[in-house]
Design a protein around this motif. Structure first.
Motif, PDB file in Angstrom:
ATOM      1  N   ALA A   1      20.491  20.548  31.702  1.00  0.00           N
ATOM      2  CA  ALA A   1      21.607  21.683  31.389  1.00  0.00           C
ATOM      3  C   ALA A   1      20.760  22.792  31.115  1.00  0.00           C
ATOM      4  N   VAL A   2      21.388  23.999  31.691  1.00  0.00           N
ATOM      5  CA  VAL A   2      20.526  25.214  31.463  1.00  0.00           C
ATOM      6  C   VAL A   2      21.706  26.446  31.470  1.00  0.00           C
ATOM      7  N   GLU A   3      21.146  27.468  30.787  1.00  0.00           N
ATOM      8  CA  GLU A   3      21.889  28.770  30.881  1.00  0.00           C
ATOM      9  C   GLU A   3      21.169  29.836  31.620  1.00  0.00           C
ATOM     10  N   ARG A   4      21.688  30.906  32.037  1.00  0.00           N
ATOM     11  CA  ARG A   4      20.659  31.826  32.821  1.00  0.00           C
ATOM     12  C   ARG A   4      21.225  33.291  32.660  1.00  0.00           C
ATOM     13  N   HIS A   5      20.793  34.117  31.912  1.00  0.00           N
ATOM     14  CA  HIS A   5      21.196  35.552  31.961  1.00  0.00           C
ATOM     15  C   HIS A   5      20.058  36.562  32.670  1.00  0.00           C
ATOM     16  N   LEU A   6      20.861  37.458  33.764  1.00  0.00           N
ATOM     17  CA  LEU A   6      20.010  38.175  34.360  1.00  0.00           C
ATOM     18  C   LEU A   6      20.549  39.694  34.425  1.00  0.00           C
TER      19      LEU A   6
END
Length: 342
Positions: free
Chosen positions: A103-108
């Motif tokens: 499980a991963v979250e990503r913020h660009l």
């Protein structure tokens, strides 16, 4: 006539995974769909890349740049694949009958002005919430100077420290998946030479890990069925040949939407044989189809390595996607990495 066009000239009504037998060992072609345009000068792709004027001729380099723009979410000030309660994006890797999910979250963040420190182009923050990488954070900084490598800072939860690393190799696996760092973020338009090899109607559904379709899965809820939403859309054939010597692939052929520049499918070839397939299911942020046509988000990525049968499926539920939030640029700093809980 260029031999490399033969794959794109063939019809593709069969299921997508039947493409594995395709090769380019034909000496003549039947039709040349598009005349190749002159090569244009290269420059860093950023938020200021305009959408092509209606009716304007477009060459292969411009298509490649527009694809890069869409995949790096430059239509947005910032773009997040966040954690929403217990729902998150999940990366599923399947090999030899076993599965591993992360499980991963990503913020660009693309909201950097000309006077920002070190002329930042963007910053990308990833936080892993399960598996061996649980509690690990990675902050990647990209600069407007095209000669400067990206900067990687990794939060190591066991040590409670941040370590700086040099840019990984393009061919390294991202999260242990079929996808490489080049596929996900590192590969730039100028790393390849590009040819437009035609236009056609996209006629196949996108791939998935078939045994998991429609099933309830930890972190993401119900997994999607294979996507057929892009059937009958007009696509460019973009043939991209690597400039790197002795590379893991020789060239790849991408099916690119002629309006949004979403790349639905990419086929990788080595020594004339198809070795890997990546499918991307794209969704519209604005369902009214207003604004920038490139303002898209990924619904899922699917990858198949035909050399060993490994599969990867990254699923992004719609409820974890947000964009153009009021997060300040200080969110994309070492301070946020140090706050990550294991």
């Amino acid at each position: 006539m260029n031999r490399k066009m033969i794959d794109f000239c063939r019809t593709s009504e069969n299921k997508s995974m039947n493409l594995a037998h395709t090769n380019l060992k034909t000496s003549k072609l039947l039709v040349l769909f598009l005349l190749l345009m002159p090569m244009s000068g290269q420059a860093v792709v950023g938020r200021d890349l305009p959408y092509p004027a209606q009716g304007a001729d477009i060459n292969a380099d411009e298509v490649a740049r527009q694809v890069y723009f869409a995949n790096h979410f430059f239509a947005f000030r910032n773009f997040s694949i966040k954690r929403q309660s217990r729902t998150m994006s999940v990366l599923i890797n399947s090999s030899g009958g076993s599965e591993l999910a992360t499980a991963v979250e990503r913020h660009l963040n693309n909201n950097y002005g000309a006077d920002e420190e070190e002329s930042l182009l963007s910053r990308d923050l990833a936080i892993f919430h399960s598996g061996k990488m649980r509690g690990t954070g990675m902050l990647v900084s990209e600069y407007k100077d095209e000669n400067k490598s990206k900067d990687y800072m990794v939060w190591l939860p066991e040590l409670r420290k941040i370590r700086r690393f040099s840019q990984p190799s393009y061919e390294d696996a991202w999260g242990g998946s079929v996808f490489t760092f080049g596929d996900v973020t590192l590969r730039k338009p100028e790393d390849e030479t590009h040819e437009l090899i035609g236009k056609k109607t996209f006629r196949t559904c996108l791939g998935t890990i078939e045994s998991l379709e429609g099933k309830h899965y930890r972190y993401s809820g119900k997994l999607p069925e294979r996507s057929c939403r892009h059937l009958n859309k007009e696509v460019y054939g973009l043939l991209s040949t690597t400039k790197f010597d002795n590379w893991w692939y020789d060239y790849r052929i991408s099916y690119v939407d002629t309006k949004s520049f979403a790349d639905y499918r990419t086929l990788y070839y080595k020594d004339g044989e198809l070795i890997k397939i990546i499918d991307r299911d794209w969704g519209l942020v604005n369902t009214q189809e207003e604004g920038d046509p490139r303002a898209l988000f990924w619904k899922y990525w699917y990858g198949l390595d035909l050399r060993n049968g490994s599969e990867s499926w990254a699923v992004i539920p719609r409820e974890v996607v947000e964009y153009n939030t009021d997060k300040g640029n200080n969110f994309w700093t070492e301070k946020t990495l140090r706050k990550i809980k294991r």
